[in-house]
Design a protein around this motif. Sequence first.
Motif, PDB file in Angstrom:
ATOM      1  N   LEU A 105       8.739  -1.689  -0.831  1.00  0.00           N
ATOM      2  CA  LEU A 105       8.020  -0.853  -1.798  1.00  0.00           C
ATOM      3  C   LEU A 105       6.597  -1.360  -2.011  1.00  0.00           C
ATOM      4  CD1 LEU A 105      10.890  -0.254  -4.387  1.00  0.00           C
ATOM      5  CD2 LEU A 105       9.941   1.391  -2.772  1.00  0.00           C
ATOM      6  N   VAL A 106       6.431  -2.696  -1.964  1.00  0.00           N
ATOM      7  CA  VAL A 106       5.081  -3.260  -2.059  1.00  0.00           C
ATOM      8  C   VAL A 106       4.267  -2.811  -0.844  1.00  0.00           C
ATOM      9  CG1 VAL A 106       3.719  -5.392  -2.091  1.00  0.00           C
ATOM     10  CG2 VAL A 106       5.841  -5.260  -3.414  1.00  0.00           C
ATOM     11  N   ALA A 107       4.903  -2.853   0.348  1.00  0.00           N
ATOM     12  CA  ALA A 107       4.230  -2.389   1.572  1.00  0.00           C
ATOM     13  C   ALA A 107       3.838  -0.922   1.435  1.00  0.00           C
ATOM     14  CB  ALA A 107       5.145  -2.591   2.781  1.00  0.00           C
ATOM     15  N   GLN A 108       4.738  -0.135   0.799  1.00  0.00           N
ATOM     16  CA  GLN A 108       4.451   1.278   0.605  1.00  0.00           C
ATOM     17  C   GLN A 108       3.226   1.491  -0.293  1.00  0.00           C
ATOM     18  OE1 GLN A 108       7.152   4.995  -0.605  1.00  0.00           O
ATOM     19  NE2 GLN A 108       6.768   3.569  -2.261  1.00  0.00           N
ATOM     20  N   LEU A 109       3.093   0.641  -1.324  1.00  0.00           N
ATOM     21  CA  LEU A 109       1.917   0.719  -2.201  1.00  0.00           C
ATOM     22  C   LEU A 109       0.644   0.483  -1.395  1.00  0.00           C
ATOM     23  CD1 LEU A 109       0.591   0.756  -5.099  1.00  0.00           C
ATOM     24  CD2 LEU A 109       0.906  -1.718  -5.097  1.00  0.00           C
ATOM     25  N   VAL A 110       0.684  -0.556  -0.531  1.00  0.00           N
ATOM     26  CA  VAL A 110      -0.488  -0.882   0.284  1.00  0.00           C
ATOM     27  C   VAL A 110      -0.815   0.280   1.227  1.00  0.00           C
ATOM     28  CG1 VAL A 110      -1.417  -2.456   2.041  1.00  0.00           C
ATOM     29  CG2 VAL A 110      -0.029  -3.360   0.144  1.00  0.00           C
ATOM     30  N   VAL A 111       0.215   0.787   1.919  1.00  0.00           N
ATOM     31  CA  VAL A 111       0.016   1.909   2.841  1.00  0.00           C
ATOM     32  C   VAL A 111      -0.539   3.124   2.086  1.00  0.00           C
ATOM     33  CG1 VAL A 111       1.201   3.578   4.333  1.00  0.00           C
ATOM     34  CG2 VAL A 111       1.778   1.151   4.480  1.00  0.00           C
ATOM     35  N   GLY A 112       0.027   3.391   0.904  1.00  0.00           N
ATOM     36  CA  GLY A 112      -0.415   4.531   0.100  1.00  0.00           C
ATOM     37  C   GLY A 112      -1.874   4.409  -0.302  1.00  0.00           C
ATOM     38  N   LEU A 113      -2.282   3.192  -0.710  1.00  0.00           N
ATOM     39  CA  LEU A 113      -3.674   2.992  -1.132  1.00  0.00           C
ATOM     40  C   LEU A 113      -4.618   3.139   0.053  1.00  0.00           C
ATOM     41  CD1 LEU A 113      -3.299   0.030  -3.680  1.00  0.00           C
ATOM     42  CD2 LEU A 113      -3.660   2.468  -4.169  1.00  0.00           C
TER      43      LEU A 113
END
Lengths: 130, 116
Positions: B42-50
């Motif tokens: 989910l942290v990786a998803q935040l980075v990808v999303g940003l």
Amino acid sequence: MSASTRTGFGRILVFVYGVFALAATARALVQLATQASDAPVAYSLSLFSGIVYIVATWALGTDHRRVALVTIVVELTGVLVIGTVSHPSDIDRASVWSDYGNGYGYVPLVLPFFGLWWLWRIGRGSAEER
Amino acid sequence: MLQIVLGVVAAVIALWLVILIVRGVQPNDWLYGALALLEVGLVAQLVVGLVRLSGDHAGVNVAAYVGYLIGSLVLLPVAFLWSVGERTRAGTGVLLVAVVVIPVLFLRLHDLWVAG
């Protein structure tokens, strides 16, 4: 050990209320911050529903049964009234309670019934202990 | 792609939790490890999303999108803390609710992006 509104099924219930407290409040704050002039009444209502969920989460989590009962009745009234008067096409102006909580899998409609049932069950259990 | 993988991981953990609840067994360290892995995802998803938001994103509701990305990070840690307060089936049920909510948040993120 006496029964509490936050143990057993109540532990799950408090968590679900907490999720909705966060979802409804965050949604309202985003709506009010980015597009407040579009539909101030609808967004204020969103914020109101968020506050109701916050109080219900706190009350159930701390065994304040009278406060929990009042907030859950307000919640049930809110979802029924808003669900009835809202129009499904008003997506841009939606709150958690619009269209009976359709956007949230109708959980907002079902949740207050679980809440009332749980308070009734806990209350009955306490009465038997005395 | 990342969301599909994380969705499958969440589904597997959900099934795992259902089995634990039915059998009345408390979660072990393997399950907590799987939850930690999901949180890392989910942290990786935040980075990808940003990163995606730094590119072309005309019409996407940025505030709502970032809100869902951050909200999804909070879910598992809070559920963990609340569930260990009562080591019963109900405590495990709290974890199950949290893990089921995560794919719902993915759908919301997807809808917000497509709407843009």
